[in-house]
Write a protein that holds these residues in place. Structure first.
Motif, short mmCIF file in Angstrom:
data_model
loop_
_atom_site.label_atom_id
_atom_site.label_comp_id
_atom_site.label_asym_id
_atom_site.label_seq_id
_atom_site.Cartn_x
_atom_site.Cartn_y
_atom_site.Cartn_z
N LEU A 4 -1.42 2.96 6.78
CA LEU A 4 -0.83 1.66 6.47
C LEU A 4 -1.83 0.92 5.60
O LEU A 4 -2.98 0.72 6.02
N VAL A 5 -1.41 0.53 4.41
CA VAL A 5 -2.33 -0.12 3.48
C VAL A 5 -1.74 -1.45 3.04
O VAL A 5 -0.75 -1.48 2.30
N GLU A 6 -2.37 -2.53 3.49
CA GLU A 6 -1.91 -3.88 3.14
C GLU A 6 -2.51 -4.32 1.81
O GLU A 6 -3.61 -3.91 1.44
N SER A 7 -1.79 -5.20 1.13
CA SER A 7 -2.28 -5.82 -0.09
C SER A 7 -1.59 -7.16 -0.27
O SER A 7 -0.60 -7.45 0.42
N GLY A 8 -2.12 -7.97 -1.19
CA GLY A 8 -1.47 -9.22 -1.53
C GLY A 8 -2.12 -10.47 -0.97
O GLY A 8 -1.66 -11.57 -1.27
N GLY A 9 -3.15 -10.31 -0.16
CA GLY A 9 -3.82 -11.49 0.37
C GLY A 9 -4.63 -12.20 -0.70
O GLY A 9 -4.74 -11.74 -1.84
N GLY A 10 -5.20 -13.34 -0.32
CA GLY A 10 -6.02 -14.09 -1.25
C GLY A 10 -6.19 -15.52 -0.81
O GLY A 10 -5.88 -15.88 0.32
N PHE A 104 -0.62 1.84 15.57
CA PHE A 104 -1.40 2.06 14.35
C PHE A 104 -1.51 0.75 13.57
O PHE A 104 -0.56 -0.05 13.55
N TRP A 105 -2.65 0.58 12.92
CA TRP A 105 -2.94 -0.63 12.14
C TRP A 105 -3.40 -0.27 10.74
O TRP A 105 -4.04 0.76 10.54
N GLY A 106 -3.12 -1.17 9.81
CA GLY A 106 -3.75 -1.07 8.52
C GLY A 106 -5.14 -1.67 8.58
O GLY A 106 -5.61 -2.11 9.64
N GLN A 107 -5.80 -1.74 7.41
CA GLN A 107 -7.16 -2.29 7.37
C GLN A 107 -7.16 -3.81 7.33
O GLN A 107 -8.19 -4.45 7.56
N GLY A 108 -6.00 -4.39 7.06
CA GLY A 108 -5.87 -5.84 7.00
C GLY A 108 -6.11 -6.40 5.62
O GLY A 108 -6.78 -5.80 4.77
N THR A 109 -5.53 -7.57 5.38
CA THR A 109 -5.74 -8.29 4.13
C THR A 109 -6.00 -9.76 4.48
O THR A 109 -5.29 -10.35 5.29
#
Length: 115
Positions: A4-10, A104-109
Motif C-alpha cells: 500500500l503506497v500513499e501519496s498526495g500529502g503536503g 496491513f498499512w502503507g508507509q503513510g503520508t
C-alpha cells in the motif's frame, strides 16, 4: 506481497483541500474493504473513513463527516481520500489500510494544515 503506497500529502492552509491516493498491489483489491487512518503527534492512530469493496457503503469519523470523501477505483487498484475545509487539527500522518488475515498499512503520508 501486500503493498500500500500513499501519496498526495503536503502543507496546506486552513480551509484548503488535498487529495490523497493509495496504490494497492499484492492482493485482489476489488474484493476488500479499504480504510483510511490518521495519527497525529502524541495521539493514537484513528480510523477516519472506510469503504466497502464495491464502493457502495462508506463510513466516516464524526470529525471529518461532510468534509472528507473516501472513494476507490477498482480498475486502477487505487483508494482515494478527498479532504476539503481542512483544519489545523487534521494535521497527521495519513495511512491507508486493509485487513487480510492481519492488518496491513502503507508507509503513510504527512498532511500539515497551517497558515
Amino acid at each position: 506481497q501486500v503493498q500500500l503506497v500513499e501519496s498526495g500529502g503536503g502543507l496546506v492552509q486552513p480551509g484548503g483541500s488535498l487529495r490523497l491516493s493509495c496504490a494497492a498491489s499484492g492482493f485482489t483489491f476489488r474484493f476488500k474493504t479499504m480504510s483510511w487512518y490518521r495519527q497525529a503527534p502524541g495521539k493514537e492512530r484513528e480510523l477516519i473513513a472506510l469503504i466497502t469493496s464495491d464502493g457502495h457503503i462508506t463510513n466516516y469519523l464524526e470529525d471529518v463527516k461532510g468534509r472528507f470523501t473516501i472513494s476507490r477505483d477498482n480498475a486502477k487498484n487505487t483508494l482515494y481520500l478527498q479532504m476539503n475545509s481542512l483544519k489545523p487539527e487534521d494535521t497527521a500522518v495519513y495511512y491507508c489500510s486493509t485487513h487480510i488475515s492481519q492488518r496491513f498499512w502503507g508507509q503513510g503520508t504527512q498532511v500539515t494544515v497551517s497558515s
